[in-house]
Scaffold this active site. Structure first.
Site, short mmCIF file in Angstrom:
data_model
loop_
_atom_site.label_atom_id
_atom_site.label_comp_id
_atom_site.label_asym_id
_atom_site.label_seq_id
_atom_site.Cartn_x
_atom_site.Cartn_y
_atom_site.Cartn_z
N LYS A 125 20.89 19.72 -11.34
CA LYS A 125 19.88 19.93 -12.39
C LYS A 125 20.31 21.02 -13.37
CE LYS A 125 15.89 21.31 -10.85
NZ LYS A 125 15.01 22.36 -11.38
N ARG A 155 4.96 23.30 -11.65
CA ARG A 155 5.32 23.09 -10.25
C ARG A 155 4.18 22.45 -9.46
NH1 ARG A 155 7.36 28.45 -7.58
NH2 ARG A 155 5.14 28.82 -7.76
N ARG A 198 29.92 21.43 1.49
CA ARG A 198 30.23 22.63 0.71
C ARG A 198 31.00 23.66 1.53
NH1 ARG A 198 24.75 24.66 -1.57
NH2 ARG A 198 24.61 22.84 -2.90
N ARG A 234 28.33 28.08 4.52
CA ARG A 234 27.12 28.90 4.57
C ARG A 234 26.21 28.42 5.68
NH1 ARG A 234 24.38 29.17 -1.21
NH2 ARG A 234 22.75 28.33 0.10
#
Ligand SMILES: [Zn+2]
Length: 243
Positions: free
Chosen positions: A32, A107, A149, A182
């Site tokens: 995004k 939101r 990742r 992570r």
């Protein structure tokens, strides 16, 4: 007179096109941020994110910023009213006259309704309704992006074992450091994040969908192709007849 051949492969908008307010939606990992930046550059309009607004108001020490700071330091979330007021002030700035990309706002349904009333007010330009475009990436692809990742602890470069692997598995191309993953780039954390995202976003999507102001853009492709899909969605929504 020589005729110039059609140089554009797709019916993209010219520079005089007024995009108006565009809400960009997408689950974590759909890209995004990258797509928002491309739209900002293409249309020369600002990106308005609640995170930036909060930080900016706090940094400038505005009345709203001071209130927000107080709420946040007591461990609470800044309420709709403060966020709405920050957006209201931001939309009065001149650079929003041709449109803006909304990121992280509205939101929830209350914020969406507030924004609809705000942009319909004659003091705000452009007087176009908010349209919403959701970047949709398949569950498996999104999961692979997040669990694939790998980070370099030395230079902070980010790799992906599928989409952007290092030359030698597990080793940074730039400095030879061992890559790490992570702790929250796991399927369990991803599932929880998706649940939260869907629960928060569903009522907002329903709100725009019910009024013919919602489109999806296929995010399962390269950055450029996704950008074209988003632009086509924007054009379609701006051309759609409204009652
Ligand atoms: Zn490195």
């Amino acid at each position: 007179m020589t005729q110039t051949p059609e140089s554009r492969p797709t019916a993209l908008a010219g520079t005089d096109f007024v995009p108006g307010p565009v809400l960009l939606l997408g689950a974590p990992g759909v890209g995004k941020g990258t797509q928002a930046q491309l739209l900002v550059t293409k249309y020369n309009i600002p990106q308005i994110s609640t995170g930036d607004l909060l930080r900016g108001n706090i940094a400038r020490g505005t009345e709203l910023g001071l209130k927000a700071k107080e709420i946040m330091s007591s461990g609470h979330l800044v309420d709709d009213e403060i966020v709405n007021q920050m957006v209201l002030h931001r939309l009065q700035e001149k650079d929003t006259h041709r449109g803006y990309i909304l990121d992280g706002y509205p939101r929830n349904l209350e914020q969406a309704t507030f924004l609809d009333h705000t942009v319909a007010d004659p003091i705000y330009l452009p007087r176009l309704p908010v349209i919403a475009v959701s970047i949709v990436v398949s569950y498996d692809k999104l999961l692979a992006r997040i669990t694939g990742r790998r980070n370099c602890p030395v230079c902070k470069h980010i790799y992906n074992v599928c989409a952007n692997p290092p030359k030698v598995a597990g080793v940074c191309d730039l400095d030879g450091a061992s890559l790490t993953q992570r702790g929250d780039d796991t399927e369990q954390v991803f599932i929880e994040r998706m649940k939260t995202f869907q629960a928060q976003t569903a009522p907002v999507i329903a709100h725009y969908h019910d009024q013919g102001r919602f489109e999806e853009a296929d995010g399962n492709q390269g950055v450029e192709a996704v950008n074209v899909a988003i632009e086509q969605a924007i054009l379609k929504l701006r051309r759609a007849p409204r009652g």
